[in-house]
Design a protein around this motif. Structure first.
Motif, PDB file in Angstrom:
ATOM      1  N   GLN A  30      -1.738 -10.646   4.975  1.00  0.00           N
ATOM      2  CA  GLN A  30      -0.673  -9.892   4.069  1.00  0.00           C
ATOM      3  C   GLN A  30      -0.274  -8.697   4.798  1.00  0.00           C
ATOM      4  O   GLN A  30      -0.980  -7.812   4.919  1.00  0.00           O
ATOM      5  N   PRO A  31       0.854  -8.316   4.913  1.00  0.00           N
ATOM      6  CA  PRO A  31       1.326  -7.060   5.692  1.00  0.00           C
ATOM      7  C   PRO A  31       1.297  -5.713   5.025  1.00  0.00           C
ATOM      8  O   PRO A  31       1.249  -5.952   3.830  1.00  0.00           O
ATOM      9  N   LYS A  32       0.803  -4.742   5.560  1.00  0.00           N
ATOM     10  CA  LYS A  32       0.972  -3.216   4.994  1.00  0.00           C
ATOM     11  C   LYS A  32       1.800  -2.470   5.882  1.00  0.00           C
ATOM     12  O   LYS A  32       2.050  -2.600   7.049  1.00  0.00           O
ATOM     13  N   LEU A  33       2.564  -1.609   5.073  1.00  0.00           N
ATOM     14  CA  LEU A  33       3.726  -0.867   5.598  1.00  0.00           C
ATOM     15  C   LEU A  33       3.472   0.597   5.488  1.00  0.00           C
ATOM     16  O   LEU A  33       3.002   0.963   4.469  1.00  0.00           O
ATOM     17  N   ASP A  34       3.350   1.188   6.771  1.00  0.00           N
ATOM     18  CA  ASP A  34       3.209   2.782   6.759  1.00  0.00           C
ATOM     19  C   ASP A  34       4.572   3.294   6.282  1.00  0.00           C
ATOM     20  O   ASP A  34       5.692   3.121   6.935  1.00  0.00           O
TER      21      ASP A  34
ATOM     22  N   ARG B   9       6.820   1.526   9.672  1.00  0.00           N
ATOM     23  CA  ARG B   9       6.390   0.351  10.514  1.00  0.00           C
ATOM     24  C   ARG B   9       5.110  -0.231   9.850  1.00  0.00           C
ATOM     25  O   ARG B   9       4.193   0.138   9.027  1.00  0.00           O
ATOM     26  N   ILE B  10       5.008  -1.522  10.450  1.00  0.00           N
ATOM     27  CA  ILE B  10       3.974  -2.494   9.870  1.00  0.00           C
ATOM     28  C   ILE B  10       2.632  -2.032  10.563  1.00  0.00           C
ATOM     29  O   ILE B  10       2.718  -1.736  11.734  1.00  0.00           O
ATOM     30  N   CYS B  11       1.688  -1.645   9.748  1.00  0.00           N
ATOM     31  CA  CYS B  11       0.609  -0.844  10.539  1.00  0.00           C
ATOM     32  C   CYS B  11      -0.777  -1.509  10.416  1.00  0.00           C
ATOM     33  O   CYS B  11      -1.620  -1.364  10.879  1.00  0.00           O
TER      34      CYS B  11
ATOM     35  N   ASP C 242       0.736   6.710   1.230  1.00  0.00           N
ATOM     36  CA  ASP C 242       0.820   6.653   2.797  1.00  0.00           C
ATOM     37  C   ASP C 242       1.185   5.143   3.108  1.00  0.00           C
ATOM     38  O   ASP C 242       1.808   4.910   3.849  1.00  0.00           O
ATOM     39  N   ILE C 243       0.615   4.199   2.407  1.00  0.00           N
ATOM     40  CA  ILE C 243       0.802   2.911   2.931  1.00  0.00           C
ATOM     41  C   ILE C 243       1.100   1.857   1.640  1.00  0.00           C
ATOM     42  O   ILE C 243       0.612   2.231   0.311  1.00  0.00           O
ATOM     43  N   ALA C 244       1.672   0.893   1.835  1.00  0.00           N
ATOM     44  CA  ALA C 244       2.515  -0.107   0.661  1.00  0.00           C
ATOM     45  C   ALA C 244       1.988  -1.551   1.251  1.00  0.00           C
ATOM     46  O   ALA C 244       2.190  -1.797   2.232  1.00  0.00           O
ATOM     47  N   GLN C 245       1.742  -2.286   0.136  1.00  0.00           N
ATOM     48  CA  GLN C 245       1.265  -3.699   0.278  1.00  0.00           C
ATOM     49  C   GLN C 245       1.716  -4.653  -0.844  1.00  0.00           C
ATOM     50  O   GLN C 245       1.757  -4.180  -2.102  1.00  0.00           O
ATOM     51  N   GLY C 246       2.455  -5.447  -0.778  1.00  0.00           N
ATOM     52  CA  GLY C 246       2.990  -6.483  -1.774  1.00  0.00           C
ATOM     53  C   GLY C 246       4.146  -7.434  -1.236  1.00  0.00           C
ATOM     54  O   GLY C 246       4.650  -7.388  -0.101  1.00  0.00           O
ATOM     55  N   PHE C 247       4.398  -8.369  -2.210  1.00  0.00           N
ATOM     56  CA  PHE C 247       5.376  -9.272  -1.893  1.00  0.00           C
ATOM     57  C   PHE C 247       6.814  -8.794  -1.445  1.00  0.00           C
ATOM     58  O   PHE C 247       7.409  -9.408  -0.855  1.00  0.00           O
ATOM     59  N   HIS C 248       6.935  -7.257  -1.956  1.00  0.00           N
ATOM     60  CA  HIS C 248       8.273  -6.797  -1.444  1.00  0.00           C
ATOM     61  C   HIS C 248       8.300  -6.676   0.106  1.00  0.00           C
ATOM     62  O   HIS C 248       9.324  -6.710   0.655  1.00  0.00           O
TER      63      HIS C 248
ATOM     64  N   GLY D  18       8.614  -3.601  15.779  1.00  0.00           N
ATOM     65  CA  GLY D  18       9.123  -2.362  15.868  1.00  0.00           C
ATOM     66  C   GLY D  18      10.054  -2.026  14.836  1.00  0.00           C
ATOM     67  O   GLY D  18      10.919  -1.227  14.722  1.00  0.00           O
ATOM     68  N   VAL D  19      10.011  -2.952  13.640  1.00  0.00           N
ATOM     69  CA  VAL D  19      11.146  -2.748  12.576  1.00  0.00           C
ATOM     70  C   VAL D  19      10.440  -2.576  11.389  1.00  0.00           C
ATOM     71  O   VAL D  19       9.226  -3.101  11.147  1.00  0.00           O
ATOM     72  N   GLY D  20      11.143  -1.840  10.600  1.00  0.00           N
ATOM     73  CA  GLY D  20      10.384  -1.552   9.001  1.00  0.00           C
ATOM     74  C   GLY D  20      10.350  -2.948   8.112  1.00  0.00           C
ATOM     75  O   GLY D  20      10.761  -3.838   8.541  1.00  0.00           O
ATOM     76  N   ALA D  21      10.277  -2.447   7.001  1.00  0.00           N
ATOM     77  CA  ALA D  21       9.951  -3.616   6.026  1.00  0.00           C
ATOM     78  C   ALA D  21      11.247  -4.072   5.654  1.00  0.00           C
ATOM     79  O   ALA D  21      12.553  -3.233   5.791  1.00  0.00           O
TER      80      ALA D  21
END
Length: 644
Positions: free
Chosen positions: A405-409, A414-416, A614-620, A639-642
């Protein structure tokens, strides 16, 4: 036939020389008379013992014997009786049992050496004394009176009584006493045979104790519980009442045992058993079945409310810490399963099995609660057993996989990083959710090899993702309490990272708040050892347990993850907003990175960004995906955001 020829033929060859010598000495005038006991041949040809006595009654002028007079008496029976008495006396002297002869008034006439050895009294100290000299405080006078009355009336007595040795020591004696009659049929004396059975009885008691009681807690064990439960069912059947079996299992005891050590675990079990014993009635039974499993047997149950009240009282009592030897305090909760006679079963084995099934249901409901047995639980218990067996084969069958599951900075958009989530697709049960199989893996100890497989697979996959994205991603992996407190996780992890050529700083180990706070001091030592490797450390599900800020400051952490329960109602519930904002501010004050999990809407994401999360994670942001799907997802968003 002259006398010399007669003696040669009549006297036994073994006695002849001695008789001839004695006779010669008398005839020579050396002895005043002749006397001898020897064997002669009787008229029937058999040898008999005789006592011969004689004397020269006339001599001639030169002193030679002319005439001799004497008698011979058959003493065969006398000698046989004397021999038997000597044998009996020697047997009594050599006996290991004490033998005493008492007159009809129970006064000592004689004792053998064994009696002296057992009681410590020399014969001269006992002769003429009443047998009551051996009575101590453990042998009441009333019992002595009854014994003597029975012995006098019936002529014999057998039993065990406590006696006192000369040094004051109390000994348990087995005594058998009989009367002895004289020639006229009147009582002449008593003969008592005494054995010290103190050690034998103590050994028997110890063996009975070991067979029926738990040596650690002193509580009845499974064997004695089965007997008491069977008797309770019989009584309940006669009275028309119920019997309740409460099966208790201490929640997360294995974690405490692994983290604090077996010595502390044993002290905890003793304290738990003592607390349970104090909470029930004298007529009820508390037993330990083994491990951290206890059973409470309630008799004379009138209704379910009575059982519910007892279960609630037990749960309430364990909310207070258990104070161990040395003053150490530990908080632990029980999960309780309940089965009733005759509602659920009418034999002990069924009631114990059904209560055990209900206990597992209580654990699945969140632990620290109780659950009555329902028939469907039997099917569930069998399913758990089959699933446990399948779980043991899952690694060798390659049935495990990872979802990512991805995590967003939120600052860089960006995916971090990614979180590796374990999945199991069983050949027997299909897709099994982690909530079902992870507890089974922890209970069986399989979580350790499974956890190592997860770490190795996640590190290897991270290297494959590097070819897709420009930024170097981190990989978060959940660690179980058994892995954490085994004592060698740092060494095993170092070896694994070296084998997979994974930089340590790109691995983040996630540990639950309750796991770390179960033993804060050991957690500090273990986490510092892991931190020395270079990996990152995160507290998962923060806010769901109880943390001491003093300990939190000492832990070498990098990240706090806010539990999804706060994030899910973030927009609708002002309290959750306030809690989330407070956690973010506190974490930043401690110089920790904050991750919010369970983000499912743009509104939640905006609020978290506004609070400095700082970082978010979830189905969104992205749902958990298999490795290939995650790789494709990363290619599309490199290289692209959420997504919006």
């Amino acid at each position: 036939m002259d006398s010399d020829e007669w003696r040669h033929r009549a006297i036994h060859p073994e006695d002849r020389e001695r008789v001839e010598r004695l006779l010669a000495e008398h005839l020579a005038g050396s002895t005043a008379h002749f006397e001898s006991e020897h064997r002669i041949r009787g008229a029937d040809g058999r040898w008999v013992w005789v006592r011969s006595r004689g004397k020269v009654v006339e001599r001639d002028a030169e002193g030679r014997p002319v005439r001799m007079a004497g008698t011979a008496r058959d003493v065969t029976e006398v000698r046989r009786s004397e021999r038997d008495r000597r044998i009996a006396a020697e047997v009594i002297r050599c006996m290991s049992e004490g033998v005493a002869v008492l007159d009809p008034s129970f006064r000592f006439l004689s004792v053998n050496p064994a009696f002296t050895r057992i009681t410590g009294y020399a014969p001269e100290e006992l002769l003429g004394e009443d047998a009551g000299i051996l009575d101590g405080p453990m042998y009441p006078a009333e019992e002595r009176r009854r014994l003597r009355e029975q012995l006098s009336a019936e002529g014999h007595w057998h039993g065990e009584i406590w006696q006192r040795r000369r040094d004051g020591t109390e000994i348990l004696c087995e005594i058998e006493a009989h009367e002895v009659l004289d020639a006229d049929g009147k009582r002449a004396f008593f003969v008592a045979v005494l054995s010290d059975v103190t050690d034998r009885r103590r050994t028997e008691q110890e063996l009975r104790y070991l067979a029926n009681y738990d040596t650690l807690t002193g509580l009845p064990n499974r064997t004695l519980l089965g007997e008491r439960l069977a008797h309770a069912i019989l009584r309940a059947r006669r009275r028309g009442t119920r019997v309740a079996v409460l099966f208790l299992d201490l929640d997360r005891f294995k974690h405490i045992n692994d983290s604090l050590g077996h010595a502390v675990g044993d002290r905890l079990l003793r304290a738990a058993g003592e607390r349970l014993r104090r909470l029930v009635r004298e007529s009820d039974t508390v037993a330990r079945l083994g491990g951290d499993e206890f059973t409470v047997l309630l008799e004379d149950v009138q209704d379910l409310a009575q059982v519910e009240q007892t279960a609630e009282r037990l749960l309430e009592a364990f909310r207070e810490p258990l104070v161990l030897d040395g003053g150490q305090e530990v908080i632990i909760s029980p999960s309780i399963g309940i089965a009733l006679y005759p509602d659920h079963g009418d034999v002990p084995s069924d009631l114990l099995k059904f209560a055990d099934n209900a206990m597992y249901q209580a654990k699945e409901r969140g632990r620290n609660t109780f659950q009555f047995y329902v028939e469907a639980m039997g099917l569930e218990a069998r399913r758990r057993a089959l699933m446990g067996a399948a779980l043991r084969r899952a690694l060798e069958r390659n049935e495990f996989s990872l979802a990512f599951q991805p995590k967003l900075d939120l600052r860089r958009q960006r995916i971090c990083g990614l979180e590796a989530l374990l999945r199991w697709r069983s050949a027997d049960f299909g897709s099994v959710p982690p909530a079902s199989f992870v507890p089974l893996a922890e209970e069986s100890g399989l979580i350790v090899p499974i956890g190592e497989w997860v770490l190795r697979e996640a590190a290897s996959q991270l290297r494959r993702f590097d070819a897709i994205v420009r930024d170097r991603l981190s990989m978060a992996v959940n660690v179980s309490v058994m892995q954490l407190f085994r004592g060698d996780l740092d060494r095993r992890l170092s070896r694994l990272l070296a084998e997979t050529r994974t930089p340590p700083e790109r691995i983040e180990l996630e540990l639950t708040e309750s796991m770390v706070m179960a033993n804060p001091e050991q957690s500090i030592r273990t986490l510092r050892a892991l931190k020395s490797i270079g990996v990152r450390l995160a507290i998962d599900d923060f806010g769901t347990g109880y943390s001491s800020l003093a300990y939190l400051k000492r832990l070498p952490l990098d990240t706090l993850k806010i539990d999804r329960t706060f994030v899910s109602d973030l927009i609708a519930d002002p309290e959750d907003e306030a809690i989330t904002a407070t956690i973010i501010a506190m974490a930043h004050a401690l110089e920790l990175e904050v991750v919010a999990e369970g983000v499912e809407s743009a509104e939640q994401l905006d609020y978290l960004r506004s609070q400095g999360c700082d970082i978010a994670q979830g189905f969104h942001i992205g749902e958990p995906m298999p490795a290939e799907a995650c790789a494709e997802w990363l290619r599309e968003r490199s290289g692209v955001g959420a997504r919006p």
